[in-house]
Write a protein that holds these residues in place. Structure first.
Motif, PDB file in Angstrom:
ATOM      1  N   VAL A 161       0.867  -0.982   0.204  1.00 32.20           N
ATOM      2  CA  VAL A 161      -0.291  -0.246   0.259  1.00 32.20           C
ATOM      3  C   VAL A 161       0.835   0.858  -0.043  1.00 32.20           C
ATOM      4  N   LEU A 162       2.009   1.374   0.649  1.00 29.10           N
ATOM      5  CA  LEU A 162       2.699   2.711   1.462  1.00 29.10           C
ATOM      6  C   LEU A 162       3.590   2.877   0.028  1.00 29.10           C
ATOM      7  N   ARG A 168      10.131   4.073  -7.147  1.00 28.58           N
ATOM      8  CA  ARG A 168      11.733   3.796  -7.742  1.00 28.58           C
ATOM      9  C   ARG A 168      11.927   5.376  -6.120  1.00 28.58           C
ATOM     10  N   ALA A 169      11.498   5.789  -5.635  1.00 25.13           N
ATOM     11  CA  ALA A 169      11.947   6.603  -4.797  1.00 25.13           C
ATOM     12  C   ALA A 169      11.826   5.604  -3.106  1.00 25.13           C
ATOM     13  N   PHE A 173      16.018   4.669  -1.712  1.00 26.82           N
ATOM     14  CA  PHE A 173      16.479   4.980  -0.523  1.00 26.82           C
ATOM     15  C   PHE A 173      18.053   3.492  -0.447  1.00 26.82           C
ATOM     16  N   PHE A 174      17.741   3.169  -0.584  1.00 28.08           N
ATOM     17  CA  PHE A 174      18.839   1.662  -0.357  1.00 28.08           C
ATOM     18  C   PHE A 174      19.936   1.471  -1.163  1.00 28.08           C
ATOM     19  N   ARG A 190      18.488   1.980 -12.067  1.00 28.03           N
ATOM     20  CA  ARG A 190      17.014   2.588 -10.614  1.00 28.03           C
ATOM     21  C   ARG A 190      15.625   2.477 -11.587  1.00 28.03           C
ATOM     22  N   ASP A 191      15.841   3.569 -12.298  1.00 28.59           N
ATOM     23  CA  ASP A 191      14.522   3.711 -13.281  1.00 28.59           C
ATOM     24  C   ASP A 191      13.762   2.330 -13.570  1.00 28.59           C
TER      25      ASP A 191
END
Length: 292
Positions: A161-162, A168-169, A173-174, A190-191
């Protein structure tokens, strides 16, 4: 048969009711290296590694069920179940002899493969990961506040859900936090990883890998007896002593285990240091298969 060095093809392989997308490079008559990706990546992570190895090996890299081109998730995130699907891929592809390599969750699947089908492998490499249930590394990982996402991903439904629409964002982070140099994982990669998990089923498949880890840990506590050579590989910027990982693998019943570091890499070795990782895997595969 002419070689196809540098060229990577994608084919679909059946495993029960699943269709698994497999990247393949090299000559099918050569010894095989099979590469299993982890979270939050796909087989795309190994493209440069495959191109390095395809001159000597038949190199296969499947998208794990539910991710990328493998659009149907597995029935669960059980690493033993996923190892069975990987076995189907290997057998359908005619790959032999085989060295199996797993990164992150892929390394957990490689360990499960050793538990159930070790005699079918010439060797296995476990890259940048902890194996559920193997101490002392497992308890240290679970108690480390920097690895909060193991608990979050195991919660039913909430992570999907989150994260859906924001993957992508979230993945960034990781990539930024546990790589040695965040610039080593470019926007293009990343894309692509974000697209590989853009479907709800893909996200669920990835989070299911974490939801199954408690059960994986219980299974992995049962000692085995395996003589297949195993190489534990870690980026030299990965936290935690190599000795913790080697101790757990040896205590589990693996008789031939050693470790090696990937220079210039954090957690995402295939993206961060593909040349160095490929050199390690080539040398290990030659030792296991007896190539000159």
């Amino acid at each position: 048969m002419p070689r196809n060095v540098g060229m990577v093809d994608i084919k679909l392989v059946r495993s029960g009711n699943l269709e698994i997308a497999v990247r393949a490079a090299g000559n099918q008559d050569d010894p095989a290296i099979v590469l299993l990706h982890g979270w939050p990546q796909s087989s795309r992570a190994f493209l440069r590694v495959m191109q390095h190895l395809a001159d000597e090996f038949y190199v296969l890299a499947p998208d794990l069920p539910g991710v990328g081109g493998s659009r149907i998730p597995a029935a669960s995130g059980s690493k033993s179940l996923l190892a069975g699907h990987v076995r189907d891929v290997i057998q359908a592809s005619g790959a032999r002899p085989v060295v199996l390599v797993g990164h992150d969750v892929g390394g957990m699947i490689a360990f499960a493969y050793l538990r159930h089908f070790a005699s079918e492998l010439r060797g296995a490499a476990i890259v940048d990961t902890v194996i559920p249930g193997l101490e002392p590394a497992w308890s240290k990982v679970l108690s480390n506040p920097r690895i909060w996402h193991f608990a979050f991903h195991a919660i039913p439904n909430l992570p999907e859900v989150l994260v859906l629409g924001h993957q992508r964002a979230y993945f960034d982070f990781f990539f930024d936090a546990i790589s040695r140099d965040r610039k080593a994982i470019p926007d293009e990669a990343r894309d692509a990883y974000a697209r590989d998990y853009e479907r709800p089923d893909a996200l669920r498949a990835g989070f299911d890998w974490y939801r199954a880890m408690s059960a994986d840990a219980e299974e992995n506590k049962k000692r085995i007896a395996v003589t297949t050579p195993v190489l534990n590989v870690r980026g030299d910027a990965e936290p935690g002593p190599m000795s913790d990982y080697l101790q757990g693998l040896s205590a589990s019943g693996l008789a031939q285990v050693r470790g090696e570091f990937v220079e210039g890499s954090g957690h995402f070795s295939a993206d961060e240091a593909p040349d160095a990782l490929a050199r390690i895997l080539r040398r290990f595969a030659r030792e296991c298969i007896g190539a000159v």
